[in-house]
Structure formats: structure tokens, C-alpha cells
Design an enzyme around this catalytic site. Structure first.
Site, PDB file in Angstrom:
ATOM      1  N   LYS A 269      36.210  52.020  39.396  1.00  8.45           N
ATOM      2  CA  LYS A 269      36.854  51.872  40.721  1.00  8.45           C
ATOM      3  C   LYS A 269      37.495  50.493  40.806  1.00  8.45           C
ATOM      4  O   LYS A 269      38.608  50.329  41.331  1.00  8.45           O
ATOM      5  CB  LYS A 269      35.811  52.079  41.826  1.00  8.45           C
ATOM      6  CG  LYS A 269      36.383  52.098  43.243  1.00  8.45           C
ATOM      7  CD  LYS A 269      36.491  50.726  43.877  1.00  8.45           C
ATOM      8  CE  LYS A 269      37.013  50.810  45.297  1.00  8.45           C
ATOM      9  NZ  LYS A 269      37.339  49.501  45.874  1.00  8.45           N
ATOM     10  N   ASP A 285      52.868  58.442  41.818  1.00 10.04           N
ATOM     11  CA  ASP A 285      51.827  59.343  42.316  1.00 10.04           C
ATOM     12  C   ASP A 285      50.462  58.829  41.834  1.00 10.04           C
ATOM     13  O   ASP A 285      50.073  59.061  40.693  1.00 10.04           O
ATOM     14  CB  ASP A 285      52.133  60.751  41.759  1.00 10.04           C
ATOM     15  CG  ASP A 285      51.106  61.786  42.157  1.00 10.04           C
ATOM     16  OD1 ASP A 285      50.027  61.414  42.653  1.00 10.04           O
ATOM     17  OD2 ASP A 285      51.391  62.983  41.956  1.00 10.04           O
ATOM     18  N   HIS A 383      34.647  36.465  48.172  1.00  8.23           N
ATOM     19  CA  HIS A 383      35.133  37.160  49.373  1.00  8.23           C
ATOM     20  C   HIS A 383      35.084  36.227  50.569  1.00  8.23           C
ATOM     21  O   HIS A 383      36.013  36.158  51.358  1.00  8.23           O
ATOM     22  CB  HIS A 383      34.240  38.366  49.690  1.00  8.23           C
ATOM     23  CG  HIS A 383      34.609  39.594  48.914  1.00  8.23           C
ATOM     24  ND1 HIS A 383      35.891  40.028  48.775  1.00  8.23           N
ATOM     25  CD2 HIS A 383      33.845  40.490  48.248  1.00  8.23           C
ATOM     26  CE1 HIS A 383      35.907  41.130  48.050  1.00  8.23           C
ATOM     27  NE2 HIS A 383      34.673  41.428  47.710  1.00  8.23           N
TER      28      HIS A 383
HETATM   29  C1  MEV Z   1      35.095  46.515  44.765  1.00  8.21           C
HETATM   30  O1  MEV Z   1      36.224  47.094  45.384  1.00  8.21           O
HETATM   31  C2  MEV Z   1      35.159  46.663  43.262  1.00  8.21           C
HETATM   32  C3  MEV Z   1      33.889  46.219  42.508  1.00  8.21           C
HETATM   33  O2  MEV Z   1      32.767  46.929  43.018  1.00  8.21           O
HETATM   34  C4  MEV Z   1      34.121  46.583  41.062  1.00  8.21           C
HETATM   35  C5  MEV Z   1      32.893  46.427  40.174  1.00  8.21           C
HETATM   36  O3  MEV Z   1      31.764  46.525  40.678  1.00  8.21           O
HETATM   37  O4  MEV Z   1      33.112  46.227  38.968  1.00  8.21           O
HETATM   38  C6  MEV Z   1      33.635  44.758  42.684  1.00  8.21           C
END
Ligand code: MEV
Length: 429
Positions: A269, A285, A383
């Protein structure tokens, strides 16, 4: 762009950034003014793109900076709602740049069209009949879309499989044709679907079966792009962590994802955090790219990490990412959506092969950004640092004041605009 290395870009106002882009990328004046006026996609245009339109939906468009790929500089447009992603990609791209940049490559852009045939009286005979008439089928497919042949692409090969031959199978037997089609710079959905639909009647005749599905496969495993980077540990040092510690932490993080699907999903992700925004910004796409990427991550039978991180004989961190990349630089929204046109222009990219390579480089950078943070301070610190900067800017901080106020907000554990306003007032005195 002359360079994608623009120190202090993140400290500028949006207006200042656009002025800076005008200097570095003179041809996009008109489009840059469009972005400024917040009219990237008109409702009229949107109404021509999909059905039942009631408006448009916008996302922030940021620039991933510092990308040096095969010796060429790229400022990468990224459309995404999630904070920290663009900053993290740019941070890692800067490190990789110092280490010599990303190396990328891509295969020819061969996509797959599938035809499903059921009810053949003899599946093996049907398979043979189709293989024997391969040339005729390829010619018919190419006649259905001559413009792609003129552009140097078209249907190149066909293979045939019989599925569910095992009499124990709970599913019906079927014959599956794969038509391999070079779509050049197009993603190619229309080309592929037109071709497979057009040859379906011939396939029925040859096989004595009945054709059902005629559609492209998003598992574009013959249309791959690969990025790699080699980073000496000295560039990875962060805070109290030595470069070697960061390197080893990244490799351990990779091994976790490589051996556990629960972690692999989150790991991947994070890679798609880098990939999707570029796919979206260039009008492509992203569902097709997502679907293909996750299937490729499971190609060995277990869902696993899309990236590979290792250490070479000199102790350098080595990263690799290879993915199917069914994207295009012509057709679809790529040339209709004004921001997609702008993004491709800013990237100074003309071929889909090149775009695919930029996209995987961003995915690799994004993954390293996440793993480097996760294996050291954790992601919340970064963050919070970014969030406190946005809060400081929202409270009216400018220039060097931004970092000073942001640091104070973190120190006092009060990341609020109210508190930031107080600090700005104090600073001004
Ligand atoms: C957050 O959007 C993406 C992460 O969770 C990816 C990962 O854990 O490698 C920080």
C-alpha cells in the site's frame, strides 16, 4: 524541467512555486495559470467524460522533486490527498540522487486480450485448430484496428490454454486465448477489446465452441517496468541512526513483508502511495495498475512484497521494484483532462515506456521512505513535523519563521493553529 532539485520549494507559497515553475518550465505558462485559477477540469468537459455528472472532484496536486532517473531530471506531478507522501518521495529521491539516481528499464508494451470459449466438443482439437490458424486470427485482429499497426504496434502472437481439464474440477472446461497486442503509447483498452471482439466469431467457428468473454487482462505481465537504486549507507544516516543501521532495518522490514501477507499488504500500500498519484495525475486508470500490481506481487503463489531490498558486496543498500504498468501517454483521459496534459508536459515525457519507468521509480522511493521511517523513529515523528509546519503556515508563519514555530509547537505538544498564532505574534515582537 532543467532540474527537479529546487531547494526550499516546500517553504514557498503556492504562488511562489508556480512562478518558480514558470522559470524552470516556460512552455507551461497557460496551464500553470489554469491551475492557479483552480479550473483544471471544467464541468462541461467532465460531462463528456462520464455519465450523470453533477460536478468535479479535486485532489491536491504536489510535485515529487529531486528525481534523477537514468540521468534525466523529473519533477513528478502527484495527485493525492494523504499528507507526507510527496515529502517522503522527494526526500528519498534526494538521497538516491546523491547516490547516482535511479536506474530503470521497461519491456515492450505488450498487453493481453483474453477470449473465453466454452462447450467445445473436443478441447484439444479446438486448441490445435486455433493454433493452426494463428496467422489468420492475427491478421483479422490487426484489420480491426489498423491505426495501431501503422503506429508500429498491433496483435503479435496468440497462445491457447485449456482450463479445468481435471475431471474433478468444480468448474467447466474452457479454452482461453491470449492475444498479445503491442499497444505502443496507449494503455490500449479500446484497441485490445476491439480486436478480441472482432476475432471472436472466427474463434467460435474454428473451435466449434461458444465464446463468452472478450476483454483485456489487467494482469499485464508482458508490459513491465523496473526501477532499481544502489545507496551507500553514508547517505542513509538519520538522527541517532547510522547508515548501516538504517540499511539493515530496511532489509529486515522487507524480509517481514516478503514472508507475511499481513505486512506485505501494508508495505505494498505504501508503494502504491507513490504509484497511484502519478497514475492519476497523468490521467491514467489507477484501478488497472493497482489490480495488476497486486496480482504480480502474488505471482509465486503467496502474496508478497513488491520490492526487494538487499545489501551488495560493498555494503550498499540495493532496492528493486518491477511491476506491470498498463498506462499510456495517448488516449483515454491522458490528453483530455487538462491537468493530465499539463502533468505529461511537465514530466517532459512522450512515451508510455518512459512514463512507466518514472512511475516505478516513485514507487520504489515511496517504499524506502516508509521503511526508513518505520525502521527508525516510526512514521509519526515525520507526520507530526509536517503537520506542525502546515499549522504554522496556516497561522501566518513565513520563511524561516515556519520551522521555528513548527518546532516550538512540537516541543510544547500543542499542534494547534490557535497556539501557532500566539507564537507568530510573539515572534514578530
Ligand atoms: C501509509 O499510508 C503507508 C505505510 O503504512 C506504508 C508501510 O507501512 O510500509 C507507512
Amino acid at each position: 524541467m532543467e532540474t527537479s532539485r529546487i531547494p526550499g520549494f516546500y517553504n514557498m507559497t503556492v504562488e511562489e512555486r508556480i512562478e518558480m515553475l514558470k522559470e524552470l518550465h516556460s512552455s507551461s505558462d497557460k496551464d500553470l495559470n489554469n491551475i492557479k485559477r483552480h479550473v483544471p477540469l471544467s464541468t462541461e468537459m467532465a460531462d463528456k467524460m462520464i455519465e450523470n455528472v453533477i460536478g468535479t472532484f479535486q485532489l491536491p496536486l504536489g510535485l515529487g522533486l529531486n528525481f534523477l532517473i537514468n540521468g534525466k531530471d523529473y519533477a513528478v506531478p502527484m495527485a493525492i490527498e494523504e499528507a507526507s507522501v510527496v515529502a517522503s518521495a522527494s526526500h528519498i529521491a534526494k538521497i538516491v540522487r546523491e547516490a547516482g539516481g535511479f536506474t530503470t528499464k521497461a519491456t515492450e508494451r505488450v498487453m493481453i486480450g483474453q477470449i473465453q470459449v466454452v462447450g467445445c466438443p473436443d478441447f484439444h482439437e479446438a486448441k490445435e485448430a486455433i493454433i493452426n490458424q494463428k496467422e489468420l486470427l492475427l491478421e483479422a485482429a490487426n484489420n480491426a484496428y489498423p491505426s495501431i499497426v501503422k503506429r508500429g504496434g498491433g496483435a503479435e502472437d496468440i497462445d491457447v490454454r485449456i482450463l479445468n481439464e481435471d475431471t474433478e474440477s468444480k468448474y467447466n472446461q474452457m479454452l482461453i486465448l491470449h492475444v498479445y497486442i503491442n499497444t505502443c503509447d496507449a494503455m490500449g483498452a479500446n484497441i485490445i477489446n476491439t480486436m478480441v471482439e472482432s476475432i471472436a466469431p472466427i474463434v467460435e467457428e474454428l473451435s466449434n465452441g461458444k465464446v463468452y468473454l472478450r476483454i483485456l487482462s489487467n494482469y499485464a505481465d508482458r508490459c513491465l517496468a523496473k526501477a532499481s537504486c544502489v545507496i551507500p549507507p553514508k547517505y542513509l544516516k538519520t538522527g541517532a541512526y547510522s547508515g548501516e543501521e538504517v540499511r539493515d532495518g530496511v532489509i529486515h522490514a522487507y524480509e517481514f513483508a516478503a514472508s507475511d501477507p499481513y505486512r506485505a499488504v501494508t508495505h505494498n500500500k505504501g508503494i502504491m502511495n507513490g504509484i497511484d498519484p502519478v497514475v492519476i495525475a497523468t490521467g491514467n486508470d489507477w484501478r488497472a495498475v493497482e489490480a495488476g500490481a497486486h496480482a504480480y506481487a502474488a505471482r509465486d503463489g503467496q502474496y508478497s512484497s513488491m520490492t526487494i531490498w538487499s545489501k551488495d558486496e560493498y555494503g550498499n543498500l540495493v532496492g528493486e521494484l518491477e511491476l506491470p504498468m498498463s498506462i499510456g501517454t495517448v488516449g483515454g483521459a491522458t490528453r483530455v483532462h487538462p491537468l493530465a496534459k499539463f502533468s505529461l508536459d511537465l514530466l517532459n515525457i512522450s512515451t508510455a515506456k518512459e512514463l512507466a519507468q518514472v512511475i516505478v521509480a516513485v514507487g520504489l522511493a515511496q517504499n524506502l521512505g516508509a521503511l526508513k521511517a518505520l525502521a527508525t523513529d516510526g512514521i509519526q515523528k515525520g507526520h507530526m513535523a509536517l503537520h506542525s509546519r502546515s499549522v504554522a503556515i496556516a497561522a501566518g508563519a513565513t520563511g524561516e519563521m515556519i520551522d521555528i514555530i513548527a518546532e516550538q509547537l512540537i516541543k510544547e505538544k500543542q499542534i494547534r493553529v490557535g497556539k501557532a498564532k500566539e507564537l507568530v505574534e510573539e515572534y514578530k515582537k
